[in-house]
Design a protein around this motif. Structure first.
Motif: not given
Length: 95
Positions: A35-41, A1-10, A23-28
């Motif tokens: 699609y949300l107009g953001l740079d980061t999650c 299992m490869h978990l994101t900071i929010c608990g999703i299994d990548c 997300c940890n590897s790509i810094e969010g």
């Protein structure tokens, strides 16, 4: 299992291994944030950049409004709520 900071299994994501290493590897900087107009999650930003936590399971506000407001558009409301419950349970069991 490869978990994101929010608990999703990548490993359950179709982008994992192809265009994303988690997300940890790509810094969010996840592909869908554009699609949300953001740079980061927004969850990554809150957890790592603002609160400096290892993952969202360390936060007293879990699940917060960011979880509720950040919904995969392919999910209906019931599936979204079920996903949040799963993520919280995964994070609480992590430590």
């Amino acid at each position: 299992m490869h978990l994101t900071i929010c608990g999703i299994d990548c490993t359950e994501c179709r982008e994992f291994g192809a265009s994303c290493q988690g997300c940890n590897s790509i810094e969010g900087k996840v592909f869908w944030s554009q699609y949300l107009g953001l740079d980061t999650c927004p969850m990554y930003h809150c957890c790592k950049d603002e609160k400096h936590l290892a993952h969202c399971g360390k936060c007293d506000d879990l699940p917060c409004n960011i979880y509720i407001e950040t919904r995969d558009p392919e999910m209906d409301e019931a599936a979204h709520k079920a996903a949040i419950i799963k993520q919280v349970k995964t994070l609480k069991a992590r430590d």
